[in-house]
Design a protein around this motif. Structure first.
Motif, PDB file in Angstrom:
ATOM      1  N   VAL A 120       0.839  -1.201   0.000  1.00 42.11           N
ATOM      2  CA  VAL A 120       0.000   0.000   0.000  1.00 42.11           C
ATOM      3  C   VAL A 120       0.877   1.256   0.000  1.00 42.11           C
ATOM      4  O   VAL A 120       0.641   2.215  -0.764  1.00 42.11           O
ATOM      5  CB  VAL A 120      -0.956  -0.009   1.218  1.00 42.11           C
ATOM      6  N   GLY A 121       1.897   1.262   0.860  1.00 44.51           N
ATOM      7  CA  GLY A 121       2.795   2.415   0.925  1.00 44.51           C
ATOM      8  C   GLY A 121       3.541   2.653  -0.373  1.00 44.51           C
ATOM      9  O   GLY A 121       3.753   3.804  -0.783  1.00 44.51           O
ATOM     10  N   ALA A 122       3.938   1.557  -1.057  1.00 43.84           N
ATOM     11  CA  ALA A 122       4.692   1.693  -2.304  1.00 43.84           C
ATOM     12  C   ALA A 122       3.799   2.171  -3.453  1.00 43.84           C
ATOM     13  O   ALA A 122       4.231   2.959  -4.305  1.00 43.84           O
ATOM     14  CB  ALA A 122       5.339   0.362  -2.666  1.00 43.84           C
ATOM     15  N   LEU A 123       2.567   1.709  -3.468  1.00 43.26           N
ATOM     16  CA  LEU A 123       1.665   2.057  -4.572  1.00 43.26           C
ATOM     17  C   LEU A 123       1.136   3.489  -4.475  1.00 43.26           C
ATOM     18  O   LEU A 123       0.986   4.171  -5.500  1.00 43.26           O
ATOM     19  CB  LEU A 123       0.485   1.071  -4.610  1.00 43.26           C
ATOM     20  N   TRP A 124       0.864   3.966  -3.265  1.00 45.15           N
ATOM     21  CA  TRP A 124       0.161   5.245  -3.139  1.00 45.15           C
ATOM     22  C   TRP A 124       0.896   6.329  -2.340  1.00 45.15           C
ATOM     23  O   TRP A 124       0.551   7.493  -2.436  1.00 45.15           O
ATOM     24  CB  TRP A 124      -1.212   5.007  -2.503  1.00 45.15           C
TER      25      TRP A 124
END
Length: 409
Positions: free
Chosen positions: A308-312
């Motif tokens: 989640v952190g990497a995508l957004w």
């Protein structure tokens, strides 16, 4: 004339799991992290000195992992046939000789071949050391000892990069290989002093490719073993996704200094060590499967949070630090316990069982590490996806494949 052999056989039959033997096996587990982590910081210098490209130098790491996998696949069955002590000593001497060749290598081609041999011999030694433990321990004691070995062995990944950096500061990169050669001789001496033959002749299996394949079919036909093989192999893949990319995520993307990164890497390795020690302490009191499941849930949560952190959100520093610590700590519950239960499931073929386990783990390491870095220095998406997938596959191995067999009294 007939009495002497029987007296010589008595120490073999009475081989015991002593503190010295366990310490020696811990020493053997340091082969891979020391031979790898001390060398990685020197990649730019190696490329310059040997007139090679960064890709060619990276290949020497890949060939080491390939050698580790093949060495474990071959070494385990050979030790099932010929005993543990002799093949272990031969492997350590071969590893020492290969380390000397690495230290003297005049070209990247020689270095690549020597690293393959070094990994092969090191993998052979590691799987034989593990098989000795399986020979001499069962049940709760086996789980406890393997967790202690994993915990204490976790010191090597902490010391390796720091030692390699210190060597580069004070001397030349070739010194790291001379140090590995010296450690190889020290390991040989430790085996001579503290490790008896743990597999008496009557428990050995016939040799040959046919027998090896037959033993391999037997262990791979054991559903419980295969399930724990998936548990440990998938966890190893998630671990090396982190190892291969954490420097880019924390330094290139978040501006962490090399010193701060080394401290964080050491703290994460310490978390893994503490978790393995706790698991050893709880062996016999808490179900080993429950401990593995706790680790898998923690690793899966860390992987999803990273994804989640990497995508957004661009993988913010606080999130990366927290998730990496949780992920590494979880490995201390998953990898040693999964390996212990896998070994316990195939006690009639401990060498072959350990060989297949080691082969799968190092193939996972060698395969996942370059894939995790495909996104380059500015995205953590491939790494986060691989960590999440590794935790999920590991959990499937535990819950769907390695279902405990109900046995009638």
């Amino acid at each position: 004339m007939q009495q002497a052999p029987s007296e010589d056989a008595r120490p073999v039959l009475k081989a015991q799991l002593t503190a010295g033997l366990i310490a020696t096996v811990v020493f053997l587990t340091a082969i891979a992290p020391l031979a790898t982590d001390m060398y990685v910081p020197a990649f730019p210098q190696v490329a310059g000195d040997l007139s090679s490209t960064a890709t060619q130098v990276q290949l020497t790491l890949t060939t080491f992992f390939v050698g580790m996998a093949l060495g474990q696949l071959v070494g385990g069955p050979v030790s099932d046939q010929r005993g543990r002590r002799g093949p272990l000593l031969a492997a350590l001497l071969a590893m020492t000789a290969a380390s000397v060749v690495c230290a003297l290598a005049p070209s990247i081609a020689v270095m690549t071949v020597a690293r393959l041999v070094q990994g092969f011999a090191g993998g052979w030694a590691m799987v034989t050391g593990r098989a000795i433990i399986v020979d001499l321990a069962t049940g709760v004691r086996l789980v406890r000892v393997l967790n202690v070995i994993a915990a204490v062995g976790g010191i090597a990944p902490i010391v390796g990069p720091l030692l390699g950096g210190l060597i580069l500061q004070l001397s030349h990169w070739r010194v790291s290989f001379w140090l590995v050669a010296v450690l190889g001789l020290a390991m040989t001496s430790a085996v001579l002093v503290a490790v008896p033959e743990s597999l008496p002749p009557e428990r050995r299996h016939a040799g040959g490719l046919g027998n090896f394949l037959a033993a391999g079919r037997i262990v791979l036909a054991n559903r419980e073993y295969v399930g724990y093989l998936v548990v440990a192999g998938a966890a190893m893949g998630a671990l090396f996704a982190y190892v291969a990319t954490s420097a880019f995520v924390l330094q290139s993307m978040n501006g962490l200094s090399p010193i701060a990164y080394s401290v964080d890497f050491a703290a994460n390795a310490a978390g893994m060590t503490v978790a393995a020690l706790i698991a050893a302490r709880l062996a016999g009191r808490v179900s080993t499967r429950k401990l593995i499941l706790v680790g898998q849930l923690a690793a899966l949560a860390a992987g999803l949070a990273l994804l989640v952190g990497a995508l957004w959100f661009g993988t913010p520093l606080v999130l990366a630090l927290a998730c990496f610590f949780v992920l590494m700590t979880a490995q201390g519950l998953m990898i040693p316990n999964g390996g212990a239960l896998a070994s316990a499931a195939v006690r009639d073929h401990p060498g072959t069982g350990s060989a297949v386990l080691g082969f799968v783990q190092w193939v996972a390491a060698g395969t996942i590490a370059p894939i995790a870095g495909l996104g380059g220095e500015h995205t953590a998406v491939p790494m986060a996806a691989l960590v999440t997938a590794g935790a999920a596959v590991s959990m499937a191995g535990l819950l769907l494949v390695a279902k405990p067999v109900r046995r009638t009294p």
